[in-house]
Design a protein around this motif. Structure first.
Motif, PDB file in Angstrom:
ATOM      1  N   LYS A 646       0.817  -1.208   0.000  1.00  0.00           N
ATOM      2  CA  LYS A 646       0.000   0.000   0.000  1.00  0.00           C
ATOM      3  C   LYS A 646       0.853   1.262   0.000  1.00  0.00           C
ATOM      4  O   LYS A 646       0.356   2.359  -0.312  1.00  0.00           O
ATOM      5  CB  LYS A 646      -0.939  -0.008   1.205  1.00  0.00           C
ATOM      6  CG  LYS A 646      -2.100  -0.986   1.062  1.00  0.00           C
ATOM      7  CD  LYS A 646      -3.076  -0.860   2.220  1.00  0.00           C
ATOM      8  CE  LYS A 646      -4.254  -1.802   2.028  1.00  0.00           C
ATOM      9  NZ  LYS A 646      -5.232  -1.700   3.147  1.00  0.00           N
ATOM     10  N   ARG A 647       2.104   1.116   0.322  1.00  0.00           N
ATOM     11  CA  ARG A 647       3.009   2.272   0.276  1.00  0.00           C
ATOM     12  C   ARG A 647       3.468   2.557  -1.151  1.00  0.00           C
ATOM     13  O   ARG A 647       4.091   3.577  -1.433  1.00  0.00           O
ATOM     14  CB  ARG A 647       4.227   2.033   1.166  1.00  0.00           C
ATOM     15  CG  ARG A 647       3.919   1.832   2.623  1.00  0.00           C
ATOM     16  CD  ARG A 647       5.186   1.483   3.408  1.00  0.00           C
ATOM     17  NE  ARG A 647       5.860   0.329   2.839  1.00  0.00           N
ATOM     18  CZ  ARG A 647       7.119   0.345   2.389  1.00  0.00           C
ATOM     19  NH1 ARG A 647       7.826   1.460   2.431  1.00  0.00           N
ATOM     20  NH2 ARG A 647       7.656  -0.760   1.898  1.00  0.00           N
ATOM     21  N   GLY A 648       3.227   1.552  -2.024  1.00  0.00           N
ATOM     22  CA  GLY A 648       3.669   1.670  -3.414  1.00  0.00           C
ATOM     23  C   GLY A 648       5.050   1.095  -3.633  1.00  0.00           C
ATOM     24  O   GLY A 648       5.664   1.337  -4.678  1.00  0.00           O
ATOM     25  N   CYS A 649       5.561   0.331  -2.679  1.00  0.00           N
ATOM     26  CA  CYS A 649       6.916  -0.230  -2.781  1.00  0.00           C
ATOM     27  C   CYS A 649       6.868  -1.750  -2.801  1.00  0.00           C
ATOM     28  O   CYS A 649       6.000  -2.380  -2.183  1.00  0.00           O
ATOM     29  CB  CYS A 649       7.767   0.222  -1.606  1.00  0.00           C
ATOM     30  SG  CYS A 649       7.958   2.009  -1.473  1.00  0.00           S
ATOM     31  N   ASN A 650       7.853  -2.319  -3.518  1.00  0.00           N
ATOM     32  CA  ASN A 650       8.011  -3.770  -3.444  1.00  0.00           C
ATOM     33  C   ASN A 650       9.200  -4.091  -2.543  1.00  0.00           C
ATOM     34  O   ASN A 650       9.759  -3.206  -1.875  1.00  0.00           O
ATOM     35  CB  ASN A 650       8.148  -4.375  -4.839  1.00  0.00           C
ATOM     36  CG  ASN A 650       9.386  -3.883  -5.577  1.00  0.00           C
ATOM     37  OD1 ASN A 650      10.351  -3.400  -4.950  1.00  0.00           O
ATOM     38  ND2 ASN A 650       9.395  -3.991  -6.902  1.00  0.00           N
ATOM     39  N   ALA A 651       9.625  -5.364  -2.552  1.00  0.00           N
ATOM     40  CA  ALA A 651      10.691  -5.799  -1.644  1.00  0.00           C
ATOM     41  C   ALA A 651      12.004  -5.098  -1.935  1.00  0.00           C
ATOM     42  O   ALA A 651      12.731  -4.687  -1.013  1.00  0.00           O
ATOM     43  CB  ALA A 651      10.862  -7.321  -1.736  1.00  0.00           C
ATOM     44  N   LEU A 652      12.360  -4.931  -3.217  1.00  0.00           N
ATOM     45  CA  LEU A 652      13.627  -4.289  -3.561  1.00  0.00           C
ATOM     46  C   LEU A 652      13.606  -2.814  -3.167  1.00  0.00           C
ATOM     47  O   LEU A 652      14.605  -2.304  -2.641  1.00  0.00           O
ATOM     48  CB  LEU A 652      13.893  -4.440  -5.059  1.00  0.00           C
ATOM     49  CG  LEU A 652      15.207  -3.828  -5.560  1.00  0.00           C
ATOM     50  CD1 LEU A 652      16.406  -4.481  -4.858  1.00  0.00           C
ATOM     51  CD2 LEU A 652      15.347  -3.965  -7.074  1.00  0.00           C
ATOM     52  N   HIS A 653      12.478  -2.149  -3.438  1.00  0.00           N
ATOM     53  CA  HIS A 653      12.372  -0.738  -3.035  1.00  0.00           C
ATOM     54  C   HIS A 653      12.621  -0.597  -1.536  1.00  0.00           C
ATOM     55  O   HIS A 653      13.359   0.289  -1.091  1.00  0.00           O
ATOM     56  CB  HIS A 653      10.976  -0.192  -3.361  1.00  0.00           C
ATOM     57  CG  HIS A 653      10.611  -0.298  -4.796  1.00  0.00           C
ATOM     58  ND1 HIS A 653       9.320  -0.435  -5.241  1.00  0.00           N
ATOM     59  CD2 HIS A 653      11.384  -0.296  -5.945  1.00  0.00           C
ATOM     60  CE1 HIS A 653       9.294  -0.511  -6.544  1.00  0.00           C
ATOM     61  NE2 HIS A 653      10.562  -0.425  -7.007  1.00  0.00           N
ATOM     62  N   THR A 654      12.010  -1.523  -0.743  1.00  0.00           N
ATOM     63  CA  THR A 654      12.126  -1.448   0.716  1.00  0.00           C
ATOM     64  C   THR A 654      13.552  -1.738   1.158  1.00  0.00           C
ATOM     65  O   THR A 654      14.081  -1.097   2.088  1.00  0.00           O
ATOM     66  CB  THR A 654      11.147  -2.433   1.377  1.00  0.00           C
ATOM     67  OG1 THR A 654       9.822  -2.203   0.864  1.00  0.00           O
ATOM     68  CG2 THR A 654      11.141  -2.276   2.889  1.00  0.00           C
ATOM     69  N   ALA A 655      14.215  -2.682   0.480  1.00  0.00           N
ATOM     70  CA  ALA A 655      15.593  -3.025   0.836  1.00  0.00           C
ATOM     71  C   ALA A 655      16.522  -1.844   0.604  1.00  0.00           C
ATOM     72  O   ALA A 655      17.451  -1.590   1.379  1.00  0.00           O
ATOM     73  CB  ALA A 655      16.049  -4.240   0.034  1.00  0.00           C
ATOM     74  N   ILE A 656      16.265  -1.103  -0.490  1.00  0.00           N
ATOM     75  CA  ILE A 656      17.076   0.091  -0.773  1.00  0.00           C
ATOM     76  C   ILE A 656      16.830   1.154   0.294  1.00  0.00           C
ATOM     77  O   ILE A 656      17.769   1.815   0.766  1.00  0.00           O
ATOM     78  CB  ILE A 656      16.753   0.633  -2.178  1.00  0.00           C
ATOM     79  CG1 ILE A 656      17.207  -0.375  -3.249  1.00  0.00           C
ATOM     80  CG2 ILE A 656      17.403   1.985  -2.417  1.00  0.00           C
ATOM     81  CD1 ILE A 656      16.779  -0.011  -4.654  1.00  0.00           C
ATOM     82  N   GLN A 657      15.555   1.299   0.688  1.00  0.00           N
ATOM     83  CA  GLN A 657      15.211   2.313   1.685  1.00  0.00           C
ATOM     84  C   GLN A 657      15.916   2.073   3.016  1.00  0.00           C
ATOM     85  O   GLN A 657      16.334   3.011   3.695  1.00  0.00           O
ATOM     86  CB  GLN A 657      13.691   2.348   1.891  1.00  0.00           C
ATOM     87  CG  GLN A 657      12.918   2.927   0.712  1.00  0.00           C
ATOM     88  CD  GLN A 657      11.410   2.754   0.870  1.00  0.00           C
ATOM     89  OE1 GLN A 657      10.950   2.076   1.783  1.00  0.00           O
ATOM     90  NE2 GLN A 657      10.657   3.372  -0.035  1.00  0.00           N
ATOM     91  N   VAL A 658      16.038   0.775   3.417  1.00  0.00           N
ATOM     92  CA  VAL A 658      16.662   0.465   4.718  1.00  0.00           C
ATOM     93  C   VAL A 658      18.154   0.218   4.569  1.00  0.00           C
ATOM     94  O   VAL A 658      18.846  -0.025   5.565  1.00  0.00           O
ATOM     95  CB  VAL A 658      15.973  -0.750   5.385  1.00  0.00           C
ATOM     96  CG1 VAL A 658      14.518  -0.462   5.671  1.00  0.00           C
ATOM     97  CG2 VAL A 658      16.121  -2.004   4.530  1.00  0.00           C
TER      98      VAL A 658
END
Length: 707
Positions: A646-658
């Motif tokens: 729902k944030r508009g992110c997938n797993a890779l997007h989230t991994a980059i963010q953290v």
């Protein structure tokens, strides 16, 4: 390594999963933890629980024995007897004077052995008030799927090539049960409460290489079922699956199935209908259930259809009489597990009719009930024998009374006859004595007369004819002869007096003694009958007292056994292993870094598209928390990594963010297309991977990785 690269042309991407369902017991650590808890479980009850209540009830028999007035010697012997689980009765019956009256001289031993059997059966942890239906057959005959269909719970027992029935499984059906519960009995005979999904731990033993069945003797499953109320199904493995022993329990599948036969009241024998009527291999196993009702079920009948199934059933009906008494065969039927219905029944009965026949023809005779019945029969047999013997003694006493009366009359008549004979003898002797006295008196008179006349003659001759000397001489000679005879008479009188006083008296005494001491004397026979009557009366009294004791003991001891069983079962509660069946929320498990809880959450399946309040999917939330093990689990199960939360992110997007380099590498190795998928911003705009990298402190590493 480059984070941003194009996928290879022509390489097919695997289909990604949106739902993951997995048994927690595929994880060896989870199964090992369960095994440790099962082995460490402590019993909630013991034999002493049975015996404590048993002794308190049997103590009443001791009190009643004290108060009994039938046989004081027996009562005294038991009044102070307080030891032994079997109470005063058993010790009393061991006493020689009582034991000699028992028809079963091993009564006390047999009772103790039967009592021990009751306790041993109690410790087998089985419910007893059920009709036990053994479910058996060859390998891959569809037993578990058939049972699932029968109880209307398709997922109750796992099905597959690795059966759970490697452990004897008891499925208890009861209308009062509220939910499915699973209990197990460990190798220490401790009843433990198990999670309902434990059956899968047994099924997945080969994949986890951890054999839960090795620490379980049996599984007890309780389910709610009004239609099958009172039935217990014993699931067994295919007897011909393998001749080698199972790693789990050291037994062959045939051994496990054969053991279950001994506990069954009814047999459901399943045959894969693809085998047709080729059941010759099954005859040997079926013969071990001889004398008990059987139902022959050709399973998977949907593969053949009605006509072919009917033909197979009819052929079996004509084949089986060669091997079995057909009165033992309740029915032969073809069953479709797919449609959950009887396709054809030889006796034209549906499931309700079949269940009715099972309840009518089975004796509901559990091993525990049979052991209790053996104790009841032990008492009743001895009581009947005592009653029969008491009747025999009473009949003998009645007959003996007539013999005694006859002997008594004969004794009185004999005594009267003896007294008459003795009186008659005395009269004869008296007459003889009188006669002899008369002879002596006459002879004395004769002698006196002789003396008088001889004196007269001599006097006359001397006065007138003094010259008659010759006559005087004759008279003197006559007188001398008379004197001589008189002396002889005196001697005879003396001898007669001795004879009368000594010889005759002794003679009379000897006759009286002989009459009184005769071998066929009626008084002796009467006395013998009287003594026999006293002996029989005493034995009857002892046997009546023994019978009364046995009747009281039968009631008290059987009540004591029932009370002991009831108390034992009340104390019997399954030991909780502190394992909950409640499904763990996957987001909570991720946040708390609870990997076991994380695995448990997949038991009923997890939809990977669901989001928490923060907008994360399970996968993106695991990435957000940097949990490599959880992310790896998702990737190993081919989870869809491209889907946006729902944030508009997938797993890779989230991994980059953290800033998780390791997870980025894992994700791109799993799906190289991820680098082409942009994130979607709340305002509807998109953001590329490069833009994400530029906004994070991850840029320097990414630039190095692009080289």
């Amino acid at each position: 390594m480059s984070l941003i690269h194009k996928p290879q042309a022509g390489v097919a991407q695997p289909v990604r999963k949106q739902v993951i369902q997995k048994s927690i017991y595929e994880n060896p650590s989870v199964t090992l933890d369960l095994i440790a808890k099962i082995c460490a479980a402590q019993p909630s009850n013991s034999q002493e629980d049975f015996y404590s209540r048993y002794r308190s009830v049997t103590y009443r028999l001791k009190d009643s024995t004290k108060q009994s007035k039938n046989n004081s010697s027996w009562n005294d012997s038991t009044a102070n007897d307080n030891n032994s689980s079997s109470g005063s009765l058993i010790r009393l019956l061991r006493k020689s004077e009582i034991a000699s009256l028992l028809f079963n001289r091993n009564f006390s031993k047999d009772y103790q052995e039967s009592l021990n059997e009751v306790v041993q059966l109690l410790e087998k942890r089985q419910s007893t008030n059920y009709i036990h239906v053994v479910l058996a057959g060859g390998f891959s005959s569809g037993k578990s799927s058939f049972l699932n269909r029968l109880v209307k719970n398709a997922n109750l027992l796992p099905t597959g090539t690795q059966p759970i029935s490697v452990v004897k499984t008891y499925l208890y059906c009861n209308a009062k049960n509220k939910k499915v519960t699973v209990e197990g009995v460990n190798l220490k005979n401790v009843l433990v409460k198990l999670p309902t999904n434990v059956l899968q731990a047994i099924q997945h033993a080969n994949s986890s290489n951890v054999h839960l069945a090795s620490v379980l003797e049996k599984l007890l499953i309780q389910i709610k079922s009004s239609e099958l109320d009172g039935l217990c199904f014993i699931d067994t493995p295919g007897y011909n699956n393998s001749i080698s022993t199972n790693v789990s329990n050291g037994k062959t599948d045939k051994d496990t199935a054969t053991e279950a036969f001994a506990e069954g009241d009814v047999l459901f024998w399943l045959i894969d209908i693809d085998k047709g009527t080729a059941i010759s291999d099954d005859i040997e196993m079926l013969a071990q259930f001889k004398g008990k009702p059987k139902v022959i079920i050709f399973n998977k009948a949907d593969k053949k259809g009605y006509q072919e199934s009917k033909k197979i059933v009819e052929e079996a009906y004509h084949l089986l009489p060669k091997y079995f008494d057909m009165n033992e065969i309740i029915d032969i039927l073809a069953f479709s597990s797919l449609d959950n219905k009887i396709l054809f029944s030889r006796h034209h009965t549906g499931l309700p009719g079949l269940l009715s026949d099972i309840r009518k023809r089975s004796h509901k005779s559990s091993p525990l009930n049979r052991a209790k019945q053996n104790i009841h029969n032990l008492f009743q047999t001895e009581i009947r024998e005592q009653e029969e013997k008491i009747m025999q003694i009473s009949d003998r006493i009645r007959l003996l009374k007539g013999e005694k009366d006859t002997a008594y009359r004969n004794q009185n008549r004999h005594q009267s006859d003896n007294e008459g004979l003795i009186d008659y003898l005395k009269d004869v002797i008296k007459v003889q004595n009188t006669f002899l006295d008369n002879v002596v008196e006459v002879f004395n008179e004769l002698c006196g007369e002789t003396y008088w006349y001889s004196d007269k003659i001599i006097n006359i001759n001397n006065s007138k004819w003094n010259t008659h000397d010759e006559i005087n001489e004759k008279c003197s000679n006559l007188r001398a002869a008379t004197n001589e005879r008189e002396k002889k008479i005196d001697s005879i009188l003396q001898n007669t007096s001795y004879y009368k006083d000594r010889i005759l008296d002794n003679f009379v005494k000897n006759i009286v003694h002989a009459l009184n001491q005769g071998s066929s004397k009626p008084s002796d026979y009467y006395q013998q009958l009287k003594e026999l009557d006293n002996t029989l009366q005493q034995e009857r009294q002892q046997r009546e007292a023994l019978k009364e004791l046995l009747v009281r003991a039968s009631k008290v001891y059987e009540a004591a056994i029932d009370a002991g069983i009831k108390y034992y079962l009340q104390k019997q509660s399954s030991t909780s292993l502190c394992i909950t069946d409640k499904v763990v929320n996957i987001f909570d498990a991720i946040e708390q870094r609870d990997f076991n809880g994380f695995l448990c959450s997949f038991q009923d399946g997890v939809d990977l598209s669901i989001c928490n309040k923060q907008g994360f999917t399970p996968l993106t939330y695991a990435v957000h928390h940097g949990n490599v093990a959880m992310v790896k689990f998702f990737l190993d199960h081919n989870a869809d990594c491209a889907g946006l939360d729902k944030r508009g992110c997938n797993a890779l997007h989230t991994a980059i963010q953290v800033g998780s380099k390791h997870i980025c590498e894992m994700l791109l190795q799993h799906n190289s297309m991820l680098c082409t998928i942009p994130a979607r911003l709340p305002n509807g705009q998109t953001q590329s991977i490069q833009d994400l990298l530029n906004q994070s402190n991850f840029t320097q590493w990414a630039q190095q990785a692009l080289v």
